[in-house]
Design a protein around this motif. Structure first.
Motif, mmCIF file in Angstrom:
data_model
loop_
_atom_site.group_PDB
_atom_site.id
_atom_site.type_symbol
_atom_site.label_atom_id
_atom_site.label_comp_id
_atom_site.label_asym_id
_atom_site.label_seq_id
_atom_site.Cartn_x
_atom_site.Cartn_y
_atom_site.Cartn_z
ATOM 1 N N ARG A 93 36.110 38.389 31.707
ATOM 2 C CA ARG A 93 37.706 37.770 31.513
ATOM 3 C C ARG A 93 37.415 36.163 30.738
ATOM 4 O O ARG A 93 36.499 35.531 30.987
ATOM 5 C CB ARG A 93 38.187 37.351 32.845
ATOM 6 C CG ARG A 93 39.492 36.587 32.872
ATOM 7 C CD ARG A 93 40.516 36.758 33.987
ATOM 8 N NE ARG A 93 41.503 35.650 33.903
ATOM 9 C CZ ARG A 93 42.448 35.488 34.944
ATOM 10 N NH1 ARG A 93 42.459 36.287 35.985
ATOM 11 N NH2 ARG A 93 43.509 34.767 34.676
ATOM 12 N N THR A 94 38.264 36.188 29.880
ATOM 13 C CA THR A 94 38.374 34.689 29.141
ATOM 14 C C THR A 94 39.792 34.441 29.125
ATOM 15 O O THR A 94 41.071 35.323 29.465
ATOM 16 C CB THR A 94 37.867 34.862 27.946
ATOM 17 O OG1 THR A 94 37.859 33.774 27.306
ATOM 18 C CG2 THR A 94 38.556 35.606 26.896
ATOM 19 N N TYR A 143 37.649 32.453 39.122
ATOM 20 C CA TYR A 143 36.335 33.230 38.634
ATOM 21 C C TYR A 143 35.321 33.205 39.814
ATOM 22 O O TYR A 143 35.088 32.004 40.127
ATOM 23 C CB TYR A 143 35.839 32.785 37.309
ATOM 24 C CG TYR A 143 36.623 32.507 36.135
ATOM 25 C CD1 TYR A 143 37.456 33.512 35.503
ATOM 26 C CD2 TYR A 143 36.999 31.120 35.937
ATOM 27 C CE1 TYR A 143 38.582 33.174 34.577
ATOM 28 C CE2 TYR A 143 37.904 30.779 34.683
ATOM 29 C CZ TYR A 143 38.651 31.794 34.260
ATOM 30 O OH TYR A 143 39.661 31.704 33.423
ATOM 31 N N PHE A 185 41.726 28.182 30.467
ATOM 32 C CA PHE A 185 40.586 28.400 31.132
ATOM 33 C C PHE A 185 40.261 27.334 32.282
ATOM 34 O O PHE A 185 40.069 27.610 33.246
ATOM 35 C CB PHE A 185 39.532 28.316 29.981
ATOM 36 C CG PHE A 185 37.929 28.648 30.808
ATOM 37 C CD1 PHE A 185 37.440 29.815 31.118
ATOM 38 C CD2 PHE A 185 37.324 27.468 30.827
ATOM 39 C CE1 PHE A 185 36.366 29.888 31.648
ATOM 40 C CE2 PHE A 185 35.854 27.573 31.506
ATOM 41 C CZ PHE A 185 35.703 28.800 31.893
ATOM 42 N N ALA A 202 31.499 31.634 36.471
ATOM 43 C CA ALA A 202 31.811 31.214 35.268
ATOM 44 C C ALA A 202 30.841 30.448 34.283
ATOM 45 O O ALA A 202 30.041 30.016 34.940
ATOM 46 C CB ALA A 202 33.163 30.177 35.496
ATOM 47 N N GLY A 212 34.094 34.522 34.237
ATOM 48 C CA GLY A 212 34.970 33.758 33.309
ATOM 49 C C GLY A 212 34.094 32.969 32.407
ATOM 50 O O GLY A 212 33.351 32.586 32.471
#
Length: 260
Positions: free
Chosen positions: A54-55, A71, A62, A74, A22
């Motif tokens: 992934r964002t 996540y 977030f 991250a 993340g």
């Protein structure tokens, strides 16, 4: 029974060799994807671990995912890390060697930081909990100039660093918070020509990479070594010159500067 054991081994192996990375959305998801997909491709080649980028569309979203432990690993700001460590037991293991510095930008080349001048002005920030761009700049203005931005000015949150820079250039705000790295990466030339860095905060430990307890130490070590040995052309994509090993204790300082 053999089939069941074999299936269990496959599932375990899959879980151990595929993780979600993340990334805090300091820029648009599209811009981040173009950068980080190249990084995750490199990580797979180096470690054999499939790293899924992934964002989120916004920093607050977030933060929600981070608090839920979405996540496996991250990349987050130091304040996010203190929260994630408390809520999900994330542990820091890597960061950029260079410390992070918050900045304020303005269309003016010089700014009067007196209360009289700042009162009632509009300040732009990427998100309430953006560490250097929001929390540090607010903290230092209160400490150094006795000016409480939240109480004595108008605050607008605009979702990303790039949006702050565009907003200042286009006269939406008087001062805008950001950081050196995203400012250097800001590619809108017409906008960039209209803004100036007018204030820099003290330096603090930069954004850490942190792992969730469900991730094995073996996987963490492989990812850590891959970043430490990352070729310069890949690091250049991230605008990071060098990485260093860190730990959770290095970020205890963040808990003591008064940001909430």
């Amino acid at each position: 029974m053999k089939k069941i054991i074999f299936f269990t081994l496959i599932v375990t192996y899959s879980m151990a060799t595929e993780i979600t990375l993340g990334i805090v959305p300091q820029q648009s998801p599209l811009k981040l994807a173009k950068k980080w997909i190249k990084v995750t491709d490199y990580l797979f080649k180096e470690t054999g671990i499939k790293v899924n980028f992934r964002t989120e569309k916004s920093i607050p979203q977030f933060e929600k995912e981070l608090k839920m432990g979405t996540y496996c690993i991250a990349y987050m700001n130091p304040y996010h890390f203190t929260v994630a460590n408390k809520s999900q037991k994330y542990e820091a293991f890597l960061r950029a060697k260079k410390n992070i510095v918050g900045i304020f930008l303005s269309k003016d080349k010089e700014v009067d930081f007196s209360k009289e001048n700042l009162k009632g002005k509009t300040f732009l920030f990427p998100a309430p909990n953006a560490f250097a761009a929001t929390l540090l700049t607010k903290f230092e203005f209160k400490e150094k100039f006795g000016f409480d931005i939240d109480k004595e000015a108008k605050v607008l949150y605009v979702n990303s660093h790039d949006s702050v820079y565009k907003g200042i250039s286009r006269g939406i705000g008087y001062l805008g918070g950001g950081i050196i790295r995203t400012y250097n990466n800001f590619k809108s030339k017409n906008d960039k020509d209209n803004i100036n860095i007018v204030y820099k905060t003290n330096p603090y430990p930069s954004h850490p990479f942190a792992y969730h307890p469900r991730v094995s130490k073996e996987v963490v070590l492989k990812i850590q070594n891959a970043f430490l040995n990352m070729p310069d052309d890949i690091k250049e994509i991230l605008s990071i010159k060098d990485f260093k090993i860190t730990n959770t204790q290095e970020f205890d300082i963040i808990k003591n500067i008064g940001v909430k």
